[in-house]
Design an enzyme around this catalytic site. Structure first.
Site: not given
Lengths: 271, 249
Positions: B134, B168
């Site tokens: 992330s 993501h």
């Protein structure tokens, strides 16, 4: 312009040397004073725990103190809150922005990365009250003394207020000499030091009132004239000491439906 | 110190110990690159504000097999294992620097204020393996798509990898659309990864894509003519395909 905007006053900063819900869990005097600065029926208060990295305990303590007194929310710059609203929308609808303590070095760096520094200056100009303690108080001034990186060092602030500010004058007495040296040498402009429990109220850039949640505390005004330091002790008003002047007019005047709304909101938050 | 390793980055679209409890595949892959019996791994949780629970989970996951430490920029004087003193010397002698998730904008702001951006570049050049998920993936790239506050937006990363990055990718459909639109509007072409997919770069080039989940995907996203093309990349699943098939059956 909304009614809320019309009700706003002059640019206001309330800078605490220490105190409020993170340091005085059993003494709401300073936090009540913060809310008393707002002339809104349902004050909106936003907590910025950035300087400590948004620790859960601090956020929980914030809601514990404010959830029943105001419309309270917090803004995390580390965890996603899932809202599609911009930072500007979130900040500029508040009545109070309350900044927690921690690392001033990190606080300013992260605010700048999010361009929150400019946004907070705009909030201040619009009359949204800026309040905070420790790093969250020094940040509004030209500078202060931080221990963000371990040893004490001089740090530059956002400069909304022209003087310097030194915090925890009684709680961490090693700060004061570092600050005084910096003022004497001209590294920092003259300014104020405040004990834990002491808060300075500024309207515009003028200091208008000094209050405290603890008896026996003080603030100090220091200026460098040539190489000499001129010190001036300021006796604060003890909050809650004068019954004719209740510290929480906003909280006392809450209509039933608003109180119910707050309780509902608090219950939802607790899940 | 010379590690003898080339500069390497393993950028997770999502996954590893913080997102895939009980699935060590991506973390083990990174450790295998270190080529050390007991790799020295340092966790950098800046993007989460040095969240305590995150630091604890790191130690739980790695301290048996690795020599572990973490960097705290908020609480430098608290916690066992927190690096004190010369942070630069410590980081430059690790095998792996593992960057946690959170806000990439806060991460970069804090790193720059502490000079960590410079130290991490140096560590990378020396062959310290950099990895993360992330925000801990986005930070290494030239440009990164983040949707932390409000609508997705593009931020500049450290630029060790001259590409853009989107993480993501399977999680939020609007990110996919936005990323393609950004690349169409002139953002550096780059790589997108699903949760469970990791992009392994050697030097500045993508060497391999691995995954901890059988169906995790990764894409090269670049303009071709008037269009922005999403080119699927070959992904090597790190688990036991046979066993997984039986488990499903």
């Amino acid at each position: 312009m909304s009614i809320r905007d019309a009700l706003r006053g002059a640019p206001t900063i309330f800078a605490m040397g220490g105190g409020g819900f993170t340091m005085e869990p059993d003494n709401p005097a300073l936090d009540d004073f913060v809310l008393s600065l707002v002339d809104q029926p349902e004050p909106r208060i936003l907590f910025l725990p950035t300087a400590s990295g948004d620790p859960t305990a601090q956020i929980t303590a914030f809601y514990g103190r404010f959830a029943r007194r105001a419309s309270a929310t917090h803004l995390s710059l580390f965890r996603r809150h899932g809202s599609a609203r911009s930072l500007a929308d979130i900040v500029l609808e508040q009545d109070v922005v309350y900044v927690g303590g921690g690392s001033m070095h990190n606080l300013l760096a992260i605010w700048r990365a999010h361009e929150l520094d400019d946004l907070l200056a705009e909030a201040w100009r619009r009359g949204i009250v800026l309040a905070g303690l420790s790093a969250g108080a020094m940040c509004w001034f030209a500078g202060g003394v931080t221990r963000s990186g371990g040893p004490l060092e001089v740090i530059e602030g956002l400069g909304l207020l022209p003087g310097s500010f030194s915090v925890h004058a009684d709680g961490e007495p090693e700060r004061l000499p570092v600050w005084l040296t910096a003022v004497r040498s001209g590294e920092l402009p003259g300014g104020w030091a405040a004990d834990d429990g002491v808060g300075l109220l500024f309207r515009g850039t003028r200091m208008v009132r000094v209050v405290t949640s603890r008896p026996g505390t003080a603030a100090l005004r220091v200026d460098a004239i040539g190489e000499e330091l001129v010190r001036h002790r300021i006796e604060p008003e003890l909050l809650g000491a004068d019954p004719s002047r209740p510290p929480t007019p906003a909280a006392l005047a809450v209509p039933d439906e608003i109180r119910e709304l707050r309780e509902l909101r608090a219950a939802m938050r607790r899940g | 110190m010379v590690t003898g390793r080339p500069p390497q980055i393993v950028a997770f679209g999502g996954g590893g110990f913080s997102m895939e409890a009980g699935n060590p595949l991506l973390d083990d892959y990174v450790l295998s690159l270190a080529g050390a019996e007991r790799p020295k791994v340092c966790f950098v949780p800046t993007a989460s504000g040095d969240a305590d629970h995150y630091v604890v989970r790191f130690y739980r996951t790695f301290s048996t097999a690795c020599e572990t430490s973490h960097v705290s920029l908020f609480r430098r004087d608290r916690g066992d294992g927190a690096v004190e003193g010369d942070l630069e010397a410590h980081l430059l002698t690790r095998d792996v620097i593992y960057v946690g998730g959170g806000s990439v904008v806060s991460l970069l702001g804090a790193w720059r204020a502490h000079g960590l951006d410079r130290v991490l570049k140096q560590a990378w050049r020396r062959g310290v393996i950099l990895c993360g998920l992330s925000a801990g993936s986005l930070c290494w790239f030239q440009e990164a798509v983040t949707a932390f506050h409000g609508a997705p937006t593009v931020v500049r990363g450290l630029g060790l990898l001259p590409h853009s990055n989107c993480v993501h990718y399977d999680g939020e459909p609007e990110r996919r659309e936005e990323y393609r639109r950004f690349v169409g509007d002139g953002v550096t072409p780059g790589y997108a990864a699903d949760d469970g997919a990791a992009l392994h770069f050697v030097g500045r080039d993508l060497r391999r894509v691995v995954s901890s989940r059988p169906h995790a995907r990764a894409f090269r996203v670049e303009p071709r003519g008037d269009e922005v093309v999403e080119q699927p990349l070959a992904v090597s699943y790190l688990g036991d395909v046979e066993r997984d098939l039986h488990a499903v059956a």
